[in-house]
Motif scaffolding. Structure first.
Motif, PDB file in Angstrom:
ATOM      1  N   PRO A  45       0.809  -1.231   0.000  1.00 56.58           N
ATOM      2  CA  PRO A  45       0.000   0.000   0.000  1.00 56.58           C
ATOM      3  C   PRO A  45       0.839   1.278   0.000  1.00 56.58           C
ATOM      4  O   PRO A  45       0.409   2.275  -0.593  1.00 56.58           O
ATOM      5  CB  PRO A  45      -0.797  -0.093   1.309  1.00 56.58           C
ATOM      6  CG  PRO A  45      -0.616  -1.473   1.821  1.00 56.58           C
ATOM      7  CD  PRO A  45       0.621  -2.031   1.203  1.00 56.58           C
ATOM      8  N   ILE A  46       2.018   1.245   0.595  1.00 58.37           N
ATOM      9  CA  ILE A  46       2.857   2.452   0.630  1.00 58.37           C
ATOM     10  C   ILE A  46       3.262   2.826  -0.788  1.00 58.37           C
ATOM     11  O   ILE A  46       3.042   3.951  -1.248  1.00 58.37           O
ATOM     12  CB  ILE A  46       4.136   2.229   1.482  1.00 58.37           C
ATOM     13  CG1 ILE A  46       3.783   2.046   2.959  1.00 58.37           C
ATOM     14  CG2 ILE A  46       5.113   3.397   1.310  1.00 58.37           C
ATOM     15  CD1 ILE A  46       4.979   1.821   3.873  1.00 58.37           C
ATOM     16  N   GLU A  76      -4.294  10.019   0.944  1.00 60.27           N
ATOM     17  CA  GLU A  76      -3.836   8.637   0.799  1.00 60.27           C
ATOM     18  C   GLU A  76      -2.374   8.494   1.228  1.00 60.27           C
ATOM     19  O   GLU A  76      -2.002   7.540   1.893  1.00 60.27           O
ATOM     20  CB  GLU A  76      -3.950   8.180  -0.668  1.00 60.27           C
ATOM     21  CG  GLU A  76      -5.345   8.187  -1.224  1.00 60.27           C
ATOM     22  CD  GLU A  76      -6.203   7.127  -0.574  1.00 60.27           C
ATOM     23  OE1 GLU A  76      -5.912   5.946  -0.749  1.00 60.27           O
ATOM     24  OE2 GLU A  76      -7.156   7.512   0.131  1.00 60.27           O
ATOM     25  N   LYS A  79      -1.684  10.155   5.192  1.00 60.11           N
ATOM     26  CA  LYS A  79      -2.273   9.344   6.252  1.00 60.11           C
ATOM     27  C   LYS A  79      -1.303   8.231   6.681  1.00 60.11           C
ATOM     28  O   LYS A  79      -1.198   7.903   7.860  1.00 60.11           O
ATOM     29  CB  LYS A  79      -3.563   8.715   5.712  1.00 60.11           C
ATOM     30  CG  LYS A  79      -4.482   8.245   6.786  1.00 60.11           C
ATOM     31  CD  LYS A  79      -5.851   7.950   6.218  1.00 60.11           C
ATOM     32  CE  LYS A  79      -6.816   7.889   7.385  1.00 60.11           C
ATOM     33  NZ  LYS A  79      -8.184   7.822   7.005  1.00 60.11           N
ATOM     34  N   ILE A  80      -0.631   7.660   5.713  1.00 55.32           N
ATOM     35  CA  ILE A  80       0.340   6.602   5.991  1.00 55.32           C
ATOM     36  C   ILE A  80       1.565   7.195   6.682  1.00 55.32           C
ATOM     37  O   ILE A  80       2.001   6.720   7.730  1.00 55.32           O
ATOM     38  CB  ILE A  80       0.756   5.896   4.682  1.00 55.32           C
ATOM     39  CG1 ILE A  80      -0.441   5.147   4.080  1.00 55.32           C
ATOM     40  CG2 ILE A  80       1.928   4.954   4.929  1.00 55.32           C
ATOM     41  CD1 ILE A  80      -0.179   4.532   2.719  1.00 55.32           C
ATOM     42  N   ALA A  82       1.886   9.828   8.337  1.00 51.61           N
ATOM     43  CA  ALA A  82       1.619  10.447   9.639  1.00 51.61           C
ATOM     44  C   ALA A  82       1.790   9.469  10.793  1.00 51.61           C
ATOM     45  O   ALA A  82       1.948   9.886  11.937  1.00 51.61           O
ATOM     46  CB  ALA A  82       0.214  11.031   9.648  1.00 51.61           C
ATOM     47  N   VAL A  83       1.728   8.162  10.519  1.00 47.91           N
ATOM     48  CA  VAL A  83       1.903   7.207  11.621  1.00 47.91           C
ATOM     49  C   VAL A  83       3.231   6.459  11.504  1.00 47.91           C
ATOM     50  O   VAL A  83       3.465   5.473  12.194  1.00 47.91           O
ATOM     51  CB  VAL A  83       0.731   6.190  11.714  1.00 47.91           C
ATOM     52  CG1 VAL A  83      -0.546   6.909  12.099  1.00 47.91           C
ATOM     53  CG2 VAL A  83       0.557   5.400  10.431  1.00 47.91           C
ATOM     54  N   GLN A  84       4.092   6.920  10.609  1.00 44.80           N
ATOM     55  CA  GLN A  84       5.382   6.249  10.461  1.00 44.80           C
ATOM     56  C   GLN A  84       6.491   6.975  11.220  1.00 44.80           C
ATOM     57  O   GLN A  84       6.277   8.069  11.746  1.00 44.80           O
ATOM     58  CB  GLN A  84       5.713   6.109   8.976  1.00 44.80           C
ATOM     59  CG  GLN A  84       4.765   5.117   8.296  1.00 44.80           C
ATOM     60  CD  GLN A  84       5.054   4.915   6.830  1.00 44.80           C
ATOM     61  OE1 GLN A  84       5.530   5.816   6.161  1.00 44.80           O
ATOM     62  NE2 GLN A  84       4.752   3.725   6.334  1.00 44.80           N
ATOM     63  N   GLN A  85       7.650   6.333  11.245  1.00 47.46           N
ATOM     64  CA  GLN A  85       8.776   6.850  12.033  1.00 47.46           C
ATOM     65  C   GLN A  85       9.381   8.079  11.354  1.00 47.46           C
ATOM     66  O   GLN A  85      10.536   8.050  10.942  1.00 47.46           O
ATOM     67  CB  GLN A  85       9.827   5.732  12.169  1.00 47.46           C
ATOM     68  CG  GLN A  85      10.795   5.914  13.318  1.00 47.46           C
ATOM     69  CD  GLN A  85      10.252   5.338  14.601  1.00 47.46           C
ATOM     70  OE1 GLN A  85       9.094   4.966  14.683  1.00 47.46           O
ATOM     71  NE2 GLN A  85      11.073   5.262  15.629  1.00 47.46           N
ATOM     72  N   CYS A 140      -4.379  14.097  10.740  1.00 50.61           N
ATOM     73  CA  CYS A 140      -4.124  12.673  11.005  1.00 50.61           C
ATOM     74  C   CYS A 140      -3.583  12.475  12.411  1.00 50.61           C
ATOM     75  O   CYS A 140      -3.999  11.580  13.132  1.00 50.61           O
ATOM     76  CB  CYS A 140      -3.142  12.096   9.992  1.00 50.61           C
ATOM     77  SG  CYS A 140      -3.818  11.988   8.347  1.00 50.61           S
TER      78      CYS A 140
END
Lengths: 178, 549
Positions: A45-46, A76, A79-80, A82-85, A140
């Protein structure tokens, strides 16, 4: 005289690919190459959202399409991230790298004095996308905090409600009509 | 366009020298970046003391000094030697990996995070590098050249960080040509950390509670009775039926054990109410136990000794109450314990009988040894034999998809029963994409003791592949509910869906069954078990109202 728009259209595939690769370069090399390779949207998905998003946002910038398209694809991607390192700046830096991708692909043409004004206008558009990306990022992050609170509430609210129903506060009872 | 032999080409390449590309470094040289939102709080001293675990002390993950015991290095190496000699699988998994990369992009945490140390091969390598250095001749001599590395405190911190970023879901093992089970490597990693008193509180507090009281939440017998009575009140409100609550009933035919997650949090409580309604309707001779009051077993995420200590209560209670066999509720990892460990760990359960449905006469031969079956097996058999009166149209406002929970799916192979049940009670069922279901199902991101709130960011990374597939069926087919037969799923997928596929609610399968079931003596059903109006019914009422005037 060729306009910037025409040049960008002619070099679209290369610019978008470069932009996509730069976006992936936020990840360590082993991960980036896996995300580059795998085309299945569910296995990757990334890579999928970034591949689709960079293409769609670039096209929307060229065609002056409605901002909803840009916002949809920004969501899209951001959002990904925003929750990654990543820090906030790392998360949205990919937007700015479109400027470099354009210059890298246009080469000398980008430094043509005739082109400077047009490029500046294009950069302005990219900056607006970056600002929208920052808003999305903050939304997010706020949502993540809210989700954390809601989850804790879901664990206790039902039982507290039932306990209170059973041991109802007499002071809250309806007043005696007499 | 410029060609490689033209000057312009090289100028473009110069522009590529951008500073945001990370330098290429070997994984051993990349230090752990521990930041809030990604780790779980450490186990509190009081909980370690209850369980007689070593090095009980209060500490924080962000502390420089983790207060390891003085001889920590020897403890780890001895612990590793012990496990290598005891478990052939562990030894094999350390030796046999050829780093083919088949597993690399299969982990939900890797897919969601892009962190290479979440590639199962690298996660294993965290442990394997120490194994090479200290347990193989090549590694002893050639060290780093042979893939070995020194055991340092930073390695321990790295283990703690990454072994609690694995949900032991075993998706990677499906793709490994050698069948290396990364879950077992994670288990070994966690056991070794435990020797130094390094646990996470979200696992070790439930373990301590369970050890003392019988369930992870520490619900005392009277508390459990109250909880079930509250549920009976809600059931009565929704259906007009007052269900019995048999507790610690000696001589009952069946002992019912379910995860304690079903007792408190939404939407698990609705699943629990559904069990009660189903059993009431069947007139099942069953009992709850206030001691074996948790099917879940967080010992599985701690160590094999703890696993056994917590599991023992189920057979003990079955014996004390004199039941014939055991029925288990909708739980995930409970089934890995029961299916793969319980029999050899705490069996043989020779005082029990092979489970036989009193309604259909079906004998569940596959549980001949454990004497315990899954509720979905039981329910599917009831439906197959026409023992339930169902009106699936009551669920017509729902378009449901099914999340295969890792443990029932990959560990037990329960694929068809839940689907059969869902299709029988819902007219609108949609599968998620093939590479995200059944054996290849994606974890919720909160299993194996990760389902707490302080690591929310990490959980959302891990839940992303599942959420992504859910959103696909939501957009393509209007899916608005996701069914799951696991208590951790019901709790954590709700959050995953809220972030990745907003608008999709999570439900237990039994809840769908109870909402579709026609019960003897029920009142006109206008509300579901969540006490929400049932859309179709409410609309009918509105249409009927004017015609009466």
């Amino acid at each position: 005289m060729t306009t910037l728009g025409e040049l960008l259209r002619d070099n679209r595939d290369m610019i978008v690919q470069r932009w996509f690769y730069d976006g992936l370069a936020t990840y360590p090399e082993d991960s980036a190459s896996a995300f580059k390779r795998q085309k299945d949207p569910f296995a990757n998905p990334i890579g999928h959202s970034l591949r689709l998003g960079t293409k769609a946002i670039f096209d929307a910038l060229l065609d002056g399409a409605d901002s909803d398209t840009i916002q949809h694809h920004l969501n899209e991607i951001v959002k990904i991230r925003a929750v990654q390192q990543m820090t906030a700046s790392e998360a949205i830096r990919f937007v700015f790298s479109l400027k470099q991708a354009v210059r890298a692909e246009l080469g000398h043409a980008a430094r043509d004095p005739q082109m400077v004004d047009e490029l500046e206008a294009f950069d302005g558009k990219v900056d607006r996308v970056a600002l929208a990306a920052f808003d999305t990022y903050v939304q997010c992050r706020e949502q993540v905090s809210e989700l954390r609170v809601s989850e804790v509430k879901r664990q206790v609210s039902w039982i507290i409600d039932r306990v209170n129903r059973r041991d109802a506060n007499p002071e809250m009872a309806p007043a005696d009509p007499a | 366009m410029a060609k490689p032999d033209e000057p312009e080409f090289y100028e473009k390449e110069d522009l590529l020298k951008v500073d945001w590309k990370p330098p290429t470094k070997g994984w051993m040289d990349v230090p752990v970046d521990i930041r809030p939102g990604t780790y779980i709080y450490p186990g509190k001293a009081k909980n370690l003391k209850i369980l007689d675990l070593p090095n009980a002390r209060d500490w924080a993950v962000t502390d420089q000094d983790w207060k390891l015991p003085a001889d920590w290095k020897t403890t780890i190496l001895d612990g590793m030697a012990d496990r290598l000699s005891k478990y052939r699988s562990f030894k094999l998994f350390m030796d046999v990996c050829v780093r083919c990369g088949a597993c690399a992009d299969k982990c939900h945490f890797f897919i969601g995070s892009g962190d290479p140390k979440n590639m199962p091969v690298l996660r294993a390598e965290l442990l394997r590098s120490i194994y090479r250095k200290d347990f193989t001749a090549l590694g002893k001599v050639f060290g780093k050249l042979a893939g070995g590395r020194e055991l340092t405190e930073d390695v321990i911190k790295e283990w703690f960080y990454y072994f609690y970023q694995c949900t032991e879901c075993r998706r990677c093992s499906v793709f490994c040509p050698y069948g290396i089970d990364t879950a077992e490597i994670t288990m070994m990693g966690r056991e070794l950390l435990g020797l130094l008193g390094l646990y996470v509180n979200w696992v070790i507090e439930p373990v301590a509670n369970c050890f003392m009281v019988g369930n992870h939440l520490g619900i005392q017998p009277h508390g459990l009775k109250d909880t079930l009575e509250f549920m009976a009140d809600d059931i009565e409100e929704a259906t007009g039926i007052r269900v019995d609550i048999p507790i610690n009933k000696k001589g009952a035919e069946i002992l019912f054990v379910t995860p304690s997650g079903d007792f408190v949090a939404e939407p698990g409580i609705f699943t629990c109410m559904s069990y009660m309604l189903l059993f009431h309707e069947l007139g099942l001779d069953y009992t709850w136990s206030t001691y074996a009051s948790d099917g879940g077993n967080f010992g599985l995420f701690t160590s094999h000794e703890t696993l056994k200590r917590l599991n023992a209560k189920i057979y003990t209670e079955a014996k004390r109450l004199g039941v014939k066999w055991i029925l288990g509720g909708e739980c995930g990892h409970m089934w890995r314990v029961i299916h793969q460990y319980m029999d050899t760990m705490t069996g043989p359960a020779d005082f029990l009988e092979v489970p036989k449905s009193p309604m259909t006469g079906t004998v569940f031969e596959h549980a001949r040894s454990t004497k315990m079956i899954h509720l979905m097996e039981f329910t599917a058999d009831l439906i197959r034999n026409n023992k339930l009166k169902l009106d699936p149209s009551r669920n017509d406002h729902i378009t449901v998809t099914f999340h295969d929970s890792c443990n029932p799916a990959r560990a037990m192979g329960i694929f068809e029963e839940p689907r059969y049940v869902i299709r029988s009670v819902c007219n609108n069922f949609v599968e998620m994409p093939e590479n995200t279901i059944r054996e290849q199902t994606f974890c919720c991101g909160g299993g194996a003791g990760l389902g707490t709130d302080e690591n929310m960011e990490m959980r959302l990374r891990g839940g992303m592949p599942r959420g992504n597939a859910v959103r696909y069926v939501q957009e393509q087919h209007g899916v608005n509910q996701m069914a799951a037969m696991c208590a951790i799923d019901r709790a954590t997928l709700t959050t995953v869906a809220d972030y990745w596929a907003p608008g999709v609610k999570v439900t237990g399968i039994s809840e769908l069954v109870a909402n579709a079931m026609i019960f003897t003596g029920e009142k006109k059903r206008t509300e579901n078990l969540r006490l929400e109006p049932i859309p179709g019914v409410a609309e009918d009422d509105e249409v009927e109202a004017p015609s009466d005037e």
